[in-house]
Design a protein around this motif. Structure first.
Motif, mmCIF file in Angstrom:
data_model
loop_
_atom_site.group_PDB
_atom_site.id
_atom_site.type_symbol
_atom_site.label_atom_id
_atom_site.label_comp_id
_atom_site.label_asym_id
_atom_site.label_seq_id
_atom_site.Cartn_x
_atom_site.Cartn_y
_atom_site.Cartn_z
ATOM 1 N N PHE A 64 -10.776 -110.486 14.209
ATOM 2 C CA PHE A 64 -10.582 -111.904 13.884
ATOM 3 C C PHE A 64 -9.111 -112.175 13.617
ATOM 4 C CE2 PHE A 64 -15.100 -111.731 11.989
ATOM 5 C CZ PHE A 64 -15.653 -111.993 13.227
ATOM 6 N N GLU A 65 -8.466 -111.193 12.993
ATOM 7 C CA GLU A 65 -7.041 -111.317 12.693
ATOM 8 C C GLU A 65 -6.249 -111.566 13.996
ATOM 9 O OE1 GLU A 65 -5.343 -111.148 9.852
ATOM 10 O OE2 GLU A 65 -3.310 -110.867 10.644
ATOM 11 N N LEU A 66 -6.567 -110.782 15.025
ATOM 12 C CA LEU A 66 -5.832 -110.912 16.295
ATOM 13 C C LEU A 66 -6.151 -112.231 17.004
ATOM 14 C CD1 LEU A 66 -5.825 -107.630 18.413
ATOM 15 C CD2 LEU A 66 -3.863 -108.999 17.653
ATOM 16 N N HIS A 67 -7.421 -112.587 17.051
ATOM 17 C CA HIS A 67 -7.788 -113.853 17.713
ATOM 18 C C HIS A 67 -7.145 -115.025 16.960
ATOM 19 C CE1 HIS A 67 -11.238 -116.524 19.539
ATOM 20 N NE2 HIS A 67 -10.054 -116.838 20.016
ATOM 21 N N GLY A 68 -7.142 -114.911 15.639
ATOM 22 C CA GLY A 68 -6.520 -115.964 14.823
ATOM 23 C C GLY A 68 -5.033 -116.061 15.098
ATOM 24 N N TYR A 69 -4.372 -114.924 15.092
ATOM 25 C CA TYR A 69 -2.924 -114.921 15.316
ATOM 26 C C TYR A 69 -2.588 -115.465 16.712
ATOM 27 C CZ TYR A 69 1.827 -113.309 16.091
ATOM 28 O OH TYR A 69 3.159 -113.268 16.404
ATOM 29 N N ASP A 70 -3.320 -115.004 17.720
ATOM 30 C CA ASP A 70 -3.070 -115.497 19.091
ATOM 31 C C ASP A 70 -3.194 -117.023 19.150
ATOM 32 O OD1 ASP A 70 -2.737 -112.914 19.974
ATOM 33 O OD2 ASP A 70 -4.699 -112.763 20.953
ATOM 34 N N THR A 71 -4.208 -117.538 18.453
ATOM 35 C CA THR A 71 -4.453 -118.989 18.499
ATOM 36 C C THR A 71 -3.354 -119.756 17.764
ATOM 37 O OG1 THR A 71 -6.817 -118.535 18.630
ATOM 38 C CG2 THR A 71 -6.187 -120.768 18.024
ATOM 39 N N VAL A 72 -2.930 -119.226 16.618
ATOM 40 C CA VAL A 72 -1.851 -119.865 15.854
ATOM 41 C C VAL A 72 -0.559 -119.861 16.668
ATOM 42 C CG1 VAL A 72 -0.348 -119.588 13.838
ATOM 43 C CG2 VAL A 72 -2.816 -119.364 13.585
ATOM 44 N N LYS A 73 -0.269 -118.715 17.250
ATOM 45 C CA LYS A 73 0.963 -118.600 18.045
ATOM 46 C C LYS A 73 0.869 -119.493 19.287
ATOM 47 C CE LYS A 73 3.655 -114.919 20.215
ATOM 48 N NZ LYS A 73 3.670 -113.462 20.428
ATOM 49 N N GLY A 74 -0.283 -119.462 19.934
ATOM 50 C CA GLY A 74 -0.491 -120.329 21.094
ATOM 51 C C GLY A 74 -0.275 -121.791 20.735
ATOM 52 N N SER A 75 -0.680 -122.179 19.525
ATOM 53 C CA SER A 75 -0.570 -123.580 19.090
ATOM 54 C C SER A 75 0.862 -123.946 18.723
ATOM 55 C CB SER A 75 -1.469 -123.819 17.864
ATOM 56 O OG SER A 75 -0.836 -123.345 16.668
ATOM 57 N N ASP A 76 1.769 -122.984 18.838
ATOM 58 C CA ASP A 76 3.163 -123.130 18.405
ATOM 59 C C ASP A 76 3.211 -123.547 16.934
ATOM 60 O OD1 ASP A 76 5.835 -122.723 18.828
ATOM 61 O OD2 ASP A 76 6.040 -124.168 20.472
ATOM 62 N N ASN A 380 -6.136 -126.509 18.060
ATOM 63 C CA ASN A 380 -5.288 -126.166 19.201
ATOM 64 C C ASN A 380 -3.809 -126.493 19.015
ATOM 65 O OD1 ASN A 380 -7.564 -125.347 20.871
ATOM 66 N ND2 ASN A 380 -8.131 -127.509 20.809
ATOM 67 N N GLY A 381 -3.501 -127.287 18.004
ATOM 68 C CA GLY A 381 -2.109 -127.619 17.732
ATOM 69 C C GLY A 381 -1.406 -128.142 18.964
ATOM 70 N N ALA A 382 -0.243 -127.550 19.277
ATOM 71 C CA ALA A 382 0.591 -128.060 20.364
ATOM 72 C C ALA A 382 0.231 -127.465 21.724
ATOM 73 C CB ALA A 382 2.057 -127.779 20.049
ATOM 74 N N ARG A 524 7.825 -128.410 21.380
ATOM 75 C CA ARG A 524 6.834 -127.549 20.739
ATOM 76 C C ARG A 524 5.613 -127.508 21.656
ATOM 77 N NH1 ARG A 524 6.036 -126.189 15.276
ATOM 78 N NH2 ARG A 524 7.570 -127.729 14.620
ATOM 79 N N GLY A 525 5.164 -126.301 21.979
ATOM 80 C CA GLY A 525 3.969 -126.176 22.815
ATOM 81 C C GLY A 525 4.120 -126.964 24.104
ATOM 82 N N ALA A 526 3.113 -127.777 24.404
ATOM 83 C CA ALA A 526 3.109 -128.510 25.662
ATOM 84 C C ALA A 526 4.073 -129.699 25.659
ATOM 85 C CB ALA A 526 1.691 -129.012 25.948
ATOM 86 N N HIS A 527 4.652 -130.006 24.515
ATOM 87 C CA HIS A 527 5.591 -131.139 24.450
ATOM 88 C C HIS A 527 7.002 -130.577 24.631
ATOM 89 C CE1 HIS A 527 7.033 -135.088 23.247
ATOM 90 N NE2 HIS A 527 7.753 -134.572 22.284
#
Ligand code: FAD
Length: 572
Positions: A64-76, A380-382, A524-527
Motif C-alpha cells: 500500500f505504501e508503494l501504491h500510495g507513493y506512486d499515486t501521490v507522486k503521479g498527482s504531482d 488524482n491531483g494534477a 504541475r502535472g498535466a498543467h
C-alpha cells in the motif's frame, strides 16, 4: 399533472461509479429504495470502453505504501494523502469483490491474478481482463445490480436540474428522452456519477455522451468545481478518430519512436528516466508533443504523428493480451500491429477535475454527493495514473453510497409540491427550446467553435495569453449560444434538444477549466505552462475551486491534505 416519483437515494449515472454506489446502498440497507437514472442504457456508459485495467496491490513485491507513493507522486503532490491512503487499502478488496460477482480477470498459469505494468506505477499492479476491462467490469456490475429489485432503473432519462429546497438537494428533474416529458424524482440524497467532459475538446477518446452534465448541474446549484485545469492527454490516440490505444500496449512492452527511428524517451530532458514508455501520461504526452513540434513526426492526413511499435512482442502475446488493440488498429487505421507500427498522437482522455467533494463523496450542499469521474475527491491531483480511475469508481462509489445512506436516514423527504413546481418550470423551459428557437447560430458550429478554443487554449502546453483568449472567446460563444437555432419539434428522441442541453453544460465546464488554468501560474502535472515552466509549491500547493456565485464564476483555493509524503521534485 407532473409526475413525482419517490426514492430514498437518487443516483444519476449508470457507469461503474453509479452502479457500484447503487449496489453498496441496497446491500447496506435492506429497506432502502434507490433510483438509478441514466441518459443512456447503463451498458452504454463510457466505462464500457475502458481497455487497459484497474489498479490494486496484489503481489508480494508490492505494498500500500508503494501504491500510495506512486499515486501521490503521479498527482504531482496535489492529491490528498488521506484519500490516497484509503483508496489503496480498499482497492484490492473492491477488485476481489468484483471477481466474486463474476468479473473474468485474466490469470497467470498457476491460476493467480495476472497483473500488468502501467505508467507511473513502480510494479505490476494493474488487473485486467485482456484489453476489454471496462466491458467486463460494467457487465459484472450491471448484472449484479439486477439481483436487487430495490434498484429501480430509469434508463434514457436526462437529468436537467437538481431540485434544491432550503439549501439542500431534494431530488432531480429528469427529461424522459423517449417521451419528451419531465418528471420529478425525489430523493433524500442524490449521488452524481455522470462521468467526465472530454467532449469539450475536438480530439478525444471520450464517448459522445461525456459532456460534463453532472459537473454543470452541481456548479449551477452553487457547488464548486475543483482542479478543472488538469486535463489529461493520453499519449497514444489514433489520428483522425481519437480512438484510444491503451497504455496496456506499453505495459506489455510497446515502444515509441519518432521519424528518425529514435526511441526519443531516452532523452533525459523528457524526465521519465529509466521508466521510458512506462513514465506517467503527462510527461509522455509532452514528449510526443515536443517531438512533433520539433518536426520529428510523420506527416499524415490528420497532421503529424509518431509510432508506437508492438511488432517485437509477437503475434501470440498480442492476440491473447491485446486483441482489442489489433481489432481497432486494423479497422480504423488499416494497420496490423503484429507487423506494422501504430500511428499515434496525444488525445484528450480524462478530466482530473470535477465536483468538489470530501473523502466521503459529500459536497458542500447537504444531501448532494459525487463519485467517479465527475467527482473530485482529490485522489488524482494534477495527473491521474492510468488504471487508478476504474478502481476509484468502485472505492468511492461505494463510500459515497454509505454516507449518502446515513444522510438520507436522518432527513425528511423533500416536499412533493416544491419538486412538482420546480419540474414544471423545467418542463416549460424545455418546451420553449424544443423546435422553438429561431436564432441565427448553428448548434454544430457553436460546439465546434468551443472545442477549437479549448484545444488552442488548454492543450498539452498552455500559456497565460492563450488561456486568456480562451476565457474571452468562451464568453463570446456563451453569448452566441443564446441565439442557437433549434428546429426539431419532436418529443421522441429529440437529439437536437439533448445536444443543446449538453452544449450548455459543456460551455460552463469549459469556462471553469480555462479560468482555473489562468489562475495557476506554474507547471504541475498535466498543467504545463510554457511561460511558468516550474512547479511553485510556495504559491500554488493548493487545489483550485471555481464557484458560481452571484451568477458569475469566482476562483478560490482549497488546502491540500499532505501527511505521509513530503512534496519533492518529481523525478523518475
Ligand atoms: C477509451 C477509454 C479507456 C479507458 N481505459 C481506462 C482503463 O483502462 N483504466 C482506468 O482506470 N480508466 C480508464 N478510463 C477512464 C475510466 O473508464 C472512466 O474514468 C470511468 O469509467 C468513468 O466512470 P463513471 O462511472 O464515472 O462514468 P461513465 O462510465 O462515463 O458513466 C456516466 C453515466 O452518467 C450518465 N449521465 C451523464 N449525464 C447524465 C444526465 N444529464 N442525466 C442522466 N444520466 C447522465 C450516463 O448515462 C452514464 O450512465 C478510460 C476511459 C476511456 C474514455
Amino acid at each position: 399533472m407532473t409526475e413525482v416519483l419517490r426514492h430514498d437515494i437518487v443516483i444519476v449515472g449508470g457507469g461503474a461509479a453509479g452502479l457500484r454506489a447503487a449496489i453498496a446502498a441496497v446491500e447496506a440497507d435492506p429497506d432502502v429504495s434507490v433510483a438509478l437514472v441514466s441518459k443512456v442504457y447503463p451498458m452504454r456508459s463510457h466505462t464500457v470502453s475502458a481497455e487497459g485495467g484497474a489498479a490494486a496491490v496484489d503481489r508480494d513485491d508490492d505494498s500500500f505504501e508503494l501504491h500510495g507513493y506512486d499515486t501521490v507522486k503521479g498527482s504531482d503532490f496535489l492529491g490528498d494523502q488521506d484519500v490516497i491512503q484509503y483508496f489503496v487499502q480498499e482497492a484490492p478488496k473492491e477488485l476481489t469483490r468484483l471477481e466474486h460477482w463474476g468479473c473474468p480477470w485474466s490469470r497467470n498459469e498457476d491460476g493467480s491474478i495476472a497483473t500488468r505494468a502501467f505508467g507511473g506505477m513502480t510494479t505490476k499492479r494493474t488487473w485486467f481482463a485482456a484489453d476489454k476491462v471496462g466491458f467486463h467490469m460494467l457487465h459484472t456490475l450491471f448484472q449484479h445490480s439486477m439481483r436487487f429489485d430495490r434498484i429501480v432503473r430509469y434508463d434514457e432519462q436526462f437529468v436537467t436540474k437538481l431540485i434544491v429546497d432550503g439549501g439542500a438537494v431534494r431530488g432531480v428533474s429528469a427529461l424522459d428522452i423517449r417521451e419528451g416529458v419531465s418528471r420529478a424524482i425525489l430523493g433524500r440524497a442524490v449521488i452524481l456519477a455522470t462521468g467526465g467532459a472530454g467532449i469539450c475538446f475536438p480530439f478525444t477518446t471520450n464517448g459522445n455522451i461525456k459532456t460534463g452534465d453532472g459537473m454543470a448541474l452541481a456548479y449551477r446549484a452553487g457547488v464548486p468545481l475543483k482542479d478543472m485545469e488538469f486535463v489529461q492527454y493520453h499519449p497514444t490516440g489514433l489520428p483522425g478518430t481519437g480512438i484510444l490505444v491503451t497504455e496496456a500496449t506499453r505495459g506489455e512492452g510497446g515502444r515509441l519512436f519518432n521519424r528518425k527511428g529514435e526511441r526519443f524517451l531516452e532523452n533525459a530532458a523528457y524526465g521519465v528516466g529509466s521508466k521510458l514508455e512506462l513514465g506517467p501520461r503527462d510527461m509522455i504526452s509532452r514528449a510526443v508533443d515536443q517531438e512533433i513540434r520539433a518536426g520529428n513526426g510523420f506527416e499524415g492526413p490528420h497532421g503529424q504523428y509518431l509510432h508506437l511499435d508492438l511488432t517485437h512482442l509477437g503475434r501470440k502475446l498480442l492476440e491473447t493480451r491485446l486483441p482489442f488493440v489489433l481489432e481497432l488498429c486494423r479497422t480504423y487505421v488499416g494497420v496490423d500491429p503484429v507487423t506494422q507500427p501504430i500511428p499515434i498522437r496525444p488525445v484528450v482522455h480524462y478530466m482530473m477535475g470535477g465536483i468538489d467533494t470530501d473523502i466521503d463523496g459529500a459536497t458542500e450542499m447537504p444531501g448532494l454527493y459525487a463519485a467517479g469521474e465527475c467527482g473530485n475527491h482529490s485522489l488524482n491531483g494534477a495527473n491521474r495514473l492510468g488504471s487508478n480511475s476504474l478502481t476509484e469508481c468502485l472505492v468511492f462509489g461505494a463510500r459515497a453510497a454509505i454516507h449518502a445512506l446515513c444522510f438520507a436516514k436522518g432527513v425528511e423527504a423533500g416536499s412533493e409540491s416544491v419538486a412538482r413546481q420546480q419540474t414544471e418550470e423545467e418542463a416549460a423551459r424545455i418546451a420553449s427550446l424544443r423546435g422553438q428557437r429561431k436564432g441565427g447560430e448553428s448548434l454544430a458550429r457553436t460546439r465546434s467553435q468551443m472545442q477549437e478554443v479549448m484545444e488552442e487554449g488548454l492543450g498539452v502546453y498552455r500559456n497565460q495569453d492563450g488561456m486568456r483568449v480562451a476565457v474571452e472567446k468562451l464568453a463570446q460563444i456563451k453569448e452566441r449560444a443564446a441565439d442557437i437555432r433549434l428546429e426539431d419539434t419532436s418529443t421522441v428522441f429529440n437529439t437536437e434538444l439533448t445536444a443543446y442541453l449538453e452544449l450548455v453544460n459543456m460551455l460552463d465546464v469549459a469556462e471553469v477549466a480555462a479560468l482555473s488554468g489562468l489562475a495557476r501560474r506554474e507547471s504541475r502535472g498535466a498543467h504545463a505552462c510554457s511561460d511558468f515552466p516550474e512547479r511553485n509549491d510556495r504559491e500554488y500547493l493548493h487545489h483550485s475551486l471555481v464557484r458560481f456565485d452571484d451568477r458569475r464564476p469566482r476562483v478560490e483555493k482549497k488546502a491540500v491534505t499532505l501527511g505521509r509524503w513530503e512534496p519533492e521534485a518529481r523525478k523518475y
